[in-house]
Scaffold this motif. Structure first.
Motif, PDB file in Angstrom:
ATOM      1  N   ILE A  12      -9.870  33.421  40.853  1.00 22.10           N
ATOM      2  CA  ILE A  12     -10.359  33.632  39.491  1.00 22.10           C
ATOM      3  C   ILE A  12      -9.300  34.395  38.725  1.00 22.10           C
ATOM      4  CG2 ILE A  12     -12.148  34.667  38.032  1.00 22.10           C
ATOM      5  CD1 ILE A  12     -14.083  34.361  40.379  1.00 22.10           C
ATOM      6  N   LYS A  13      -8.914  33.874  37.562  1.00 22.77           N
ATOM      7  CA  LYS A  13      -7.914  34.505  36.713  1.00 22.77           C
ATOM      8  C   LYS A  13      -8.454  34.550  35.281  1.00 22.77           C
ATOM      9  CE  LYS A  13      -4.227  35.001  39.446  1.00 22.77           C
ATOM     10  NZ  LYS A  13      -3.483  36.283  39.597  1.00 22.77           N
ATOM     11  N   THR A  14      -7.776  35.319  34.444  1.00 30.62           N
ATOM     12  CA  THR A  14      -8.133  35.344  33.030  1.00 30.62           C
ATOM     13  C   THR A  14      -7.031  34.671  32.208  1.00 30.62           C
ATOM     14  OG1 THR A  14      -7.167  37.536  32.801  1.00 30.62           O
ATOM     15  CG2 THR A  14      -9.530  37.419  33.212  1.00 30.62           C
ATOM     16  N   ARG A  15      -7.401  34.270  31.017  1.00 30.77           N
ATOM     17  CA  ARG A  15      -6.447  33.586  30.134  1.00 30.77           C
ATOM     18  C   ARG A  15      -5.171  34.401  29.966  1.00 30.77           C
ATOM     19  NH1 ARG A  15      -9.929  32.525  24.898  1.00 30.77           N
ATOM     20  NH2 ARG A  15     -10.824  34.454  25.657  1.00 30.77           N
ATOM     21  N   GLY A  16      -4.047  33.704  29.980  1.00 32.87           N
ATOM     22  CA  GLY A  16      -2.754  34.352  29.787  1.00 32.87           C
ATOM     23  C   GLY A  16      -2.091  34.805  31.075  1.00 32.87           C
ATOM     24  N   GLN A  17      -2.860  34.886  32.139  1.00 30.58           N
ATOM     25  CA  GLN A  17      -2.274  35.319  33.410  1.00 30.58           C
ATOM     26  C   GLN A  17      -1.462  34.186  34.036  1.00 30.58           C
ATOM     27  OE1 GLN A  17      -5.734  36.920  35.646  1.00 30.58           O
ATOM     28  NE2 GLN A  17      -4.644  38.878  35.583  1.00 30.58           N
ATOM     29  N   HIS A  18      -0.802  34.552  35.134  1.00 28.66           N
ATOM     30  CA  HIS A  18       0.019  33.608  35.882  1.00 28.66           C
ATOM     31  C   HIS A  18      -0.587  33.428  37.276  1.00 28.66           C
ATOM     32  CE1 HIS A  18       3.089  33.424  39.135  1.00 28.66           C
ATOM     33  NE2 HIS A  18       3.600  32.473  38.405  1.00 28.66           N
ATOM     34  N   VAL A  19      -0.435  32.237  37.862  1.00 29.03           N
ATOM     35  CA  VAL A  19      -0.983  31.994  39.185  1.00 29.03           C
ATOM     36  C   VAL A  19       0.042  31.243  40.052  1.00 29.03           C
ATOM     37  CG1 VAL A  19      -2.055  29.753  38.628  1.00 29.03           C
ATOM     38  CG2 VAL A  19      -3.030  31.194  40.418  1.00 29.03           C
ATOM     39  N   LEU A  83      -8.084  28.183  29.534  1.00 32.42           N
ATOM     40  CA  LEU A  83      -9.389  27.851  30.112  1.00 32.42           C
ATOM     41  C   LEU A  83      -9.372  26.452  30.733  1.00 32.42           C
ATOM     42  CD1 LEU A  83     -11.872  29.203  27.397  1.00 32.42           C
ATOM     43  CD2 LEU A  83     -11.100  30.337  29.489  1.00 32.42           C
ATOM     44  N   GLY A  84      -8.663  25.546  30.071  1.00 29.64           N
ATOM     45  CA  GLY A  84      -8.605  24.154  30.523  1.00 29.64           C
ATOM     46  C   GLY A  84      -7.835  23.951  31.812  1.00 29.64           C
ATOM     47  N   ASP A  85      -7.192  25.001  32.306  1.00 30.08           N
ATOM     48  CA  ASP A  85      -6.487  24.889  33.595  1.00 30.08           C
ATOM     49  C   ASP A  85      -7.448  25.050  34.767  1.00 30.08           C
ATOM     50  OD1 ASP A  85      -3.659  26.757  32.265  1.00 30.08           O
ATOM     51  OD2 ASP A  85      -4.030  24.589  32.284  1.00 30.08           O
ATOM     52  N   SER A  86      -8.687  25.391  34.492  1.00 33.55           N
ATOM     53  CA  SER A  86      -9.683  25.512  35.551  1.00 33.55           C
ATOM     54  C   SER A  86      -9.872  24.153  36.209  1.00 33.55           C
ATOM     55  CB  SER A  86     -11.024  25.988  34.982  1.00 33.55           C
ATOM     56  OG  SER A  86     -10.910  27.284  34.436  1.00 33.55           O
ATOM     57  N   ALA A  87      -9.655  24.100  37.507  1.00 36.68           N
ATOM     58  CA  ALA A  87      -9.693  22.814  38.214  1.00 36.68           C
ATOM     59  C   ALA A  87      -9.512  23.043  39.700  1.00 36.68           C
ATOM     60  CB  ALA A  87      -8.578  21.891  37.708  1.00 36.68           C
ATOM     61  N   LEU A  88      -9.629  21.964  40.454  1.00 36.97           N
ATOM     62  CA  LEU A  88      -9.261  21.962  41.871  1.00 36.97           C
ATOM     63  C   LEU A  88      -7.819  21.485  41.953  1.00 36.97           C
ATOM     64  CD1 LEU A  88     -10.227  22.191  44.870  1.00 36.97           C
ATOM     65  CD2 LEU A  88     -10.741  19.751  44.744  1.00 36.97           C
ATOM     66  N   TYR A  89      -6.957  22.282  42.539  1.00 38.45           N
ATOM     67  CA  TYR A  89      -5.546  21.911  42.674  1.00 38.45           C
ATOM     68  C   TYR A  89      -5.317  21.442  44.107  1.00 38.45           C
ATOM     69  CZ  TYR A  89      -4.717  23.643  38.060  1.00 38.45           C
ATOM     70  OH  TYR A  89      -4.761  23.794  36.694  1.00 38.45           O
ATOM     71  N   LEU A  90      -4.911  20.203  44.212  1.00 40.51           N
ATOM     72  CA  LEU A  90      -4.736  19.554  45.512  1.00 40.51           C
ATOM     73  C   LEU A  90      -3.264  19.401  45.844  1.00 40.51           C
ATOM     74  CD1 LEU A  90      -7.373  16.767  44.918  1.00 40.51           C
ATOM     75  CD2 LEU A  90      -7.569  18.538  46.658  1.00 40.51           C
ATOM     76  N   CYS A  91      -2.974  19.629  47.100  1.00 40.56           N
ATOM     77  CA  CYS A  91      -1.638  19.393  47.627  1.00 40.56           C
ATOM     78  C   CYS A  91      -1.738  18.250  48.625  1.00 40.56           C
ATOM     79  CB  CYS A  91      -1.119  20.662  48.296  1.00 40.56           C
ATOM     80  SG  CYS A  91       0.420  20.456  49.202  1.00 40.56           S
ATOM     81  N   PHE A 106      -4.192  14.791  52.107  1.00 35.49           N
ATOM     82  CA  PHE A 106      -4.536  15.877  51.200  1.00 35.49           C
ATOM     83  C   PHE A 106      -5.041  17.111  51.929  1.00 35.49           C
ATOM     84  CE2 PHE A 106      -4.233  14.318  46.869  1.00 35.49           C
ATOM     85  CZ  PHE A 106      -4.063  12.963  47.076  1.00 35.49           C
ATOM     86  N   GLY A 107      -4.744  18.263  51.339  1.00 34.09           N
ATOM     87  CA  GLY A 107      -5.333  19.505  51.781  1.00 34.09           C
ATOM     88  C   GLY A 107      -6.700  19.690  51.137  1.00 34.09           C
ATOM     89  N   PRO A 108      -7.387  20.789  51.478  1.00 37.04           N
ATOM     90  CA  PRO A 108      -8.733  21.020  50.941  1.00 37.04           C
ATOM     91  C   PRO A 108      -8.737  21.480  49.494  1.00 37.04           C
ATOM     92  CG  PRO A 108      -8.080  22.846  52.333  1.00 37.04           C
ATOM     93  CD  PRO A 108      -6.989  21.811  52.449  1.00 37.04           C
ATOM     94  N   GLY A 109      -7.570  21.894  48.979  1.00 36.31           N
ATOM     95  CA  GLY A 109      -7.486  22.283  47.581  1.00 36.31           C
ATOM     96  C   GLY A 109      -7.689  23.772  47.352  1.00 36.31           C
ATOM     97  N   THR A 110      -7.231  24.213  46.196  1.00 35.02           N
ATOM     98  CA  THR A 110      -7.495  25.565  45.700  1.00 35.02           C
ATOM     99  C   THR A 110      -8.301  25.428  44.423  1.00 35.02           C
ATOM    100  OG1 THR A 110      -5.469  26.578  46.581  1.00 35.02           O
ATOM    101  CG2 THR A 110      -6.493  27.649  44.669  1.00 35.02           C
ATOM    102  N   ARG A 111      -9.463  26.046  44.422  1.00 35.60           N
ATOM    103  CA  ARG A 111     -10.298  25.979  43.212  1.00 35.60           C
ATOM    104  C   ARG A 111      -9.950  27.159  42.314  1.00 35.60           C
ATOM    105  NH1 ARG A 111     -13.811  22.730  41.538  1.00 35.60           N
ATOM    106  NH2 ARG A 111     -14.084  21.712  43.545  1.00 35.60           N
TER     107      ARG A 111
END
Lengths: 115, 109
Positions: A12-19, A83-91, A106-111
């Motif tokens: 969980i992150k907030t707008r403007g942060q980096h991940v 906000l629109g970056d909220s998603a499941l990121y799959l590798c 595929f991996g299980p993903g990062t939500r």
């Protein structure tokens, strides 16, 4: 043998942060691809790396970047989160088979949730 | 822009019935894959088809690649509750893999 692993599983992150998201491919696989899957849609291609070089790039803004390390693991970085970056990121890691055909696992993903 | 369209988007049928899911594009792909994805997990590869007109069978699932390599279908015979999930087709072209938006399948016992 372990499959594709991703970390963290949730974030969980907030707008403007980096991940930074991490991926370890299947042993022996030299290619890693990243996808974004928004709820209710199919995965959208972000990047592919092969032998530490970028092999393909999808239609994502420059806030998205990635790299592949000598051990073939990979990181996906997203700056200035929206906000629109909220998603499941799959590798997905892949090997090159017969006739140059690629099979992705595929991996299980990062939500990721951006508040 | 290459697009893969899947139909239907949602399908809910009774156990034991047959169904067909379609994946269509105006673009030619060098190969096409079908995946199944369950909630909270990554897609799992079911099959890869390469040759135009190719038909592959995986137990009760039959996959067909169109002659022109622009479309594909997945037919499930005698559906079971364990077949429930999101079915995704993906086409390979150049250095990209393009996914369809998926068909969400629900099998009622």
């Amino acid at each position: 043998d372990a499959g594709v692993t991703q970390s963290p599983t949730h974030l969980i992150k907030t707008r403007g942060q980096h991940v930074t998201l991490r991926c370890s491919p299947i042993s022996g696989h030299k290619s890693v691809s990243w996808y974004q899957q928004v709820l209710g849609q199919g995965p959208q291609f972000i990047f592919q790396y092969y032998e530490k070089e970028e092999r393909g790039r999808g239609n994502f803004p420059d806030r998205f970047s990635a790299r592949q390390f000598p051990n073939y693991s990979s990181e996906l970085n997203v700056n200035a989160l929206l906000l629109g970056d909220s998603a499941l990121y799959l590798c997905a890691s892949s090997s090159i088979g017969q006739g140059g055909r690629e099979t992705q696992y595929f991996g299980p993903g990062t939500r990721l949730l951006v508040l | 822009t290459q697009l893969l369209e899947q139909s239907p988007q949602f399908l809910s049928i009774q156990e034991g019935e047959n169904l067909t899911v379609y994946c269509n594009s105006s673009s030619v792909f060098s190969s096409l894959q079908w995946y199944r994805q369950e909630p909270g997990e990554g897609p799992v590869l079911l099959v890869t088809v390469v040759t135009g007109g190719e038909v592959k069978k995986l137990k009760r699932l039959t996959f067909q690649f169109g002659d022109a390599r622009k479309d594909s279908s997945l037919h499930i015979t005698a559906a079971q509750p364990g077949d429930t999930g999101l079915y995704l087709c993906a086409g390979s072209s150049a250095s990209k893999i393009i996914f369809g938006s998926g068909t969400r399948l629900s099998i009622r016992p």
